[in-house]
Write a protein that holds these residues in place. Structure first.
Motif, short mmCIF file in Angstrom:
data_model
loop_
_atom_site.label_atom_id
_atom_site.label_comp_id
_atom_site.label_asym_id
_atom_site.label_seq_id
_atom_site.Cartn_x
_atom_site.Cartn_y
_atom_site.Cartn_z
N ILE A 281 47.91 50.43 53.17
CA ILE A 281 49.32 50.85 52.97
C ILE A 281 49.43 51.49 51.45
N GLY A 282 50.06 52.63 51.44
CA GLY A 282 50.46 53.21 50.46
C GLY A 282 49.03 53.97 49.63
N SER A 283 47.75 54.15 50.31
CA SER A 283 46.69 54.57 49.65
C SER A 283 46.90 56.15 49.45
N GLY A 284 47.67 56.73 50.15
CA GLY A 284 47.59 58.34 50.19
C GLY A 284 47.07 58.92 51.48
N LYS A 285 47.10 58.40 52.52
CA LYS A 285 46.53 58.98 53.89
C LYS A 285 47.63 60.34 54.27
N VAL B 227 42.25 53.43 46.83
CA VAL B 227 42.92 52.96 45.54
C VAL B 227 42.94 51.68 45.24
N SER B 228 42.72 51.03 44.06
CA SER B 228 43.17 49.75 44.03
C SER B 228 44.47 48.96 44.51
N GLU B 229 44.17 47.90 44.83
CA GLU B 229 45.46 47.05 45.46
C GLU B 229 46.49 47.22 44.38
N ALA B 230 46.43 47.39 42.99
CA ALA B 230 47.71 47.38 42.00
C ALA B 230 48.37 48.83 42.36
N THR B 231 47.51 49.73 42.45
CA THR B 231 48.12 51.22 42.86
C THR B 231 48.94 50.98 44.23
N GLN B 232 48.39 50.56 45.21
CA GLN B 232 48.70 50.55 46.50
C GLN B 232 50.40 49.90 46.23
N VAL B 233 50.40 48.69 45.53
CA VAL B 233 51.63 47.76 45.48
C VAL B 233 52.68 48.87 44.82
N THR B 234 52.20 49.52 43.58
CA THR B 234 53.10 50.29 42.60
C THR B 234 53.75 51.48 43.56
N ARG B 235 52.83 52.16 44.30
CA ARG B 235 53.23 53.11 45.01
C ARG B 235 54.13 53.15 45.98
N THR B 236 53.58 51.87 46.93
CA THR B 236 54.70 51.83 48.07
C THR B 236 55.80 51.22 47.72
N THR B 237 55.95 50.28 46.60
CA THR B 237 57.40 49.66 46.22
C THR B 237 58.31 51.01 45.69
N GLN B 238 57.64 51.74 45.12
CA GLN B 238 58.51 52.93 44.63
C GLN B 238 58.68 53.81 45.87
N ARG B 239 57.89 54.24 46.68
CA ARG B 239 58.40 54.96 47.64
C ARG B 239 59.22 54.40 48.82
N ASP B 240 59.13 53.10 48.91
CA ASP B 240 59.88 52.47 50.10
C ASP B 240 61.22 51.47 49.49
N GLN B 241 61.03 51.51 48.02
CA GLN B 241 62.26 50.67 47.51
C GLN B 241 62.22 48.99 48.15
N VAL B 242 61.08 48.72 48.25
CA VAL B 242 60.79 47.24 48.66
C VAL B 242 60.17 46.27 47.45
N PRO B 243 60.73 44.90 48.07
CA PRO B 243 60.04 44.14 47.00
C PRO B 243 58.48 44.07 46.84
N GLU B 244 57.83 43.83 45.77
CA GLU B 244 56.42 43.59 45.75
C GLU B 244 55.91 42.69 46.59
N GLU B 245 56.41 41.57 46.83
CA GLU B 245 55.93 40.59 47.66
C GLU B 245 55.97 41.01 49.21
N GLN B 246 56.61 41.83 49.40
CA GLN B 246 56.75 42.49 51.01
C GLN B 246 55.51 43.43 50.90
N VAL B 247 55.13 44.05 50.07
CA VAL B 247 54.05 45.02 50.15
C VAL B 247 52.79 44.03 50.22
N LYS B 248 52.73 43.19 49.29
CA LYS B 248 51.33 42.26 49.12
C LYS B 248 51.26 41.57 50.58
N ASN B 249 52.26 41.16 51.08
CA ASN B 249 52.22 40.64 52.34
C ASN B 249 51.44 41.36 53.66
N ILE B 250 52.02 42.63 53.47
CA ILE B 250 51.31 43.80 54.35
C ILE B 250 49.76 43.84 54.10
N LEU B 251 49.52 43.89 52.64
CA LEU B 251 48.31 44.45 52.08
C LEU B 251 47.29 43.32 52.61
#
Ligand code: ATP
Length: 199
Positions: free
Chosen positions: A11-15, A132-156
């Protein structure tokens, strides 16, 4: 037969970003997420089977699939999730084969977020992982989708690990902020793929 490069990444890696850059070079992009929607669009066998099994409550007023109702239902009924996957996965797979076979560019990209998780390597000649690193996935996805970090981490956590994905890779695009520019990495791969497709 079309030469198919499978593109995957977490998720959010840049595909999508990567696929758009190949598309600018005239390369056709077939997207598993788009196909997953096509197989349940109004008038499809998929949607008919879903409404027959679960009733009209799975449909919106305009006849389209009520995705959140279906998601909610299968979340609490694992056996129905199995049934749904059994219905849709073969249709999605067949549609991927059909659409890649029709591609007109020298090679095509087949973007499948869950390529590794669903073991779909056989649909492509080559696997390209956007890493990309997991940290980058979380940062980019939370910014793009305006969702909480927790939600992205669960998907990851529900997706394949970075390591597992890299083990399946023939090629890797590194997409950190300090990586070599994407345009340069893609230019190199584009020439490789043109050569491979011409063989
Ligand atoms: P998903 O699987 O969630 O659909 P994806 O793998 O398709 O995501 P993108 O949507 O392409 O990922 O990228 C995620 C976000 O990161 C987007 O907002 C995108 O603009 C941004 N992004 C992608 N690559 C870079 C980069 N090299 N530098 C900065 N931002 C980037």
């Amino acid at each position: 037969m079309a030469y198919v490069v499978g593109v995957t990444g977490g998720i959010g890696s840049g595909k999508t970003t990567v696929a758009n850059l190949f598309a600018e070079k005239g390369i056709e992009v077939i997207d598993a997420d788009v196909i997953a929607r096509q197989v349940v669009e109004p008038g499809s066998e998929g949607l008919k089977a879903i409404s027959e099994k679960f009733g009209a409550s799975m449909l919106n007023d305009d006849g389209t699939l009520n995705r959140s109702a279906l998601r909610g239902h299968v979340f609490s009924h694992p056996e129905d999730k199995e049934w749904l996957n059994g219905l849709l996965h073969p249709k999605i797979r067949q549609e991927m084969i059909t659409q890649t076979a029709q591609a007109k560019s020298p090679y095509c990209l087949l973007v499948i977020p869950l390529l590794v998780e669903n073991g779909l390597q056989s649909l492509c000649q080559r696997v390209l992982v956007v890493d990309v690193s997991e940290a980058t996935q979380v940062t980019r996805t939370t910014q793009r989708d305006q969702v909480p970090e927790e939600q992205v981490k669960n998907i990851l956590a529900a997706q394949a690990t970075r390591q597992k994905r890299l083990e399946a890779a023939d090629d890797i695009i590194f997409n950190e902020n300090d990586s070599k520019p994407l345009s340069e990495q893609i230019e190199t791969l584009h020439h490789q793929y043109l050569a491979l497709a011409a063989q």
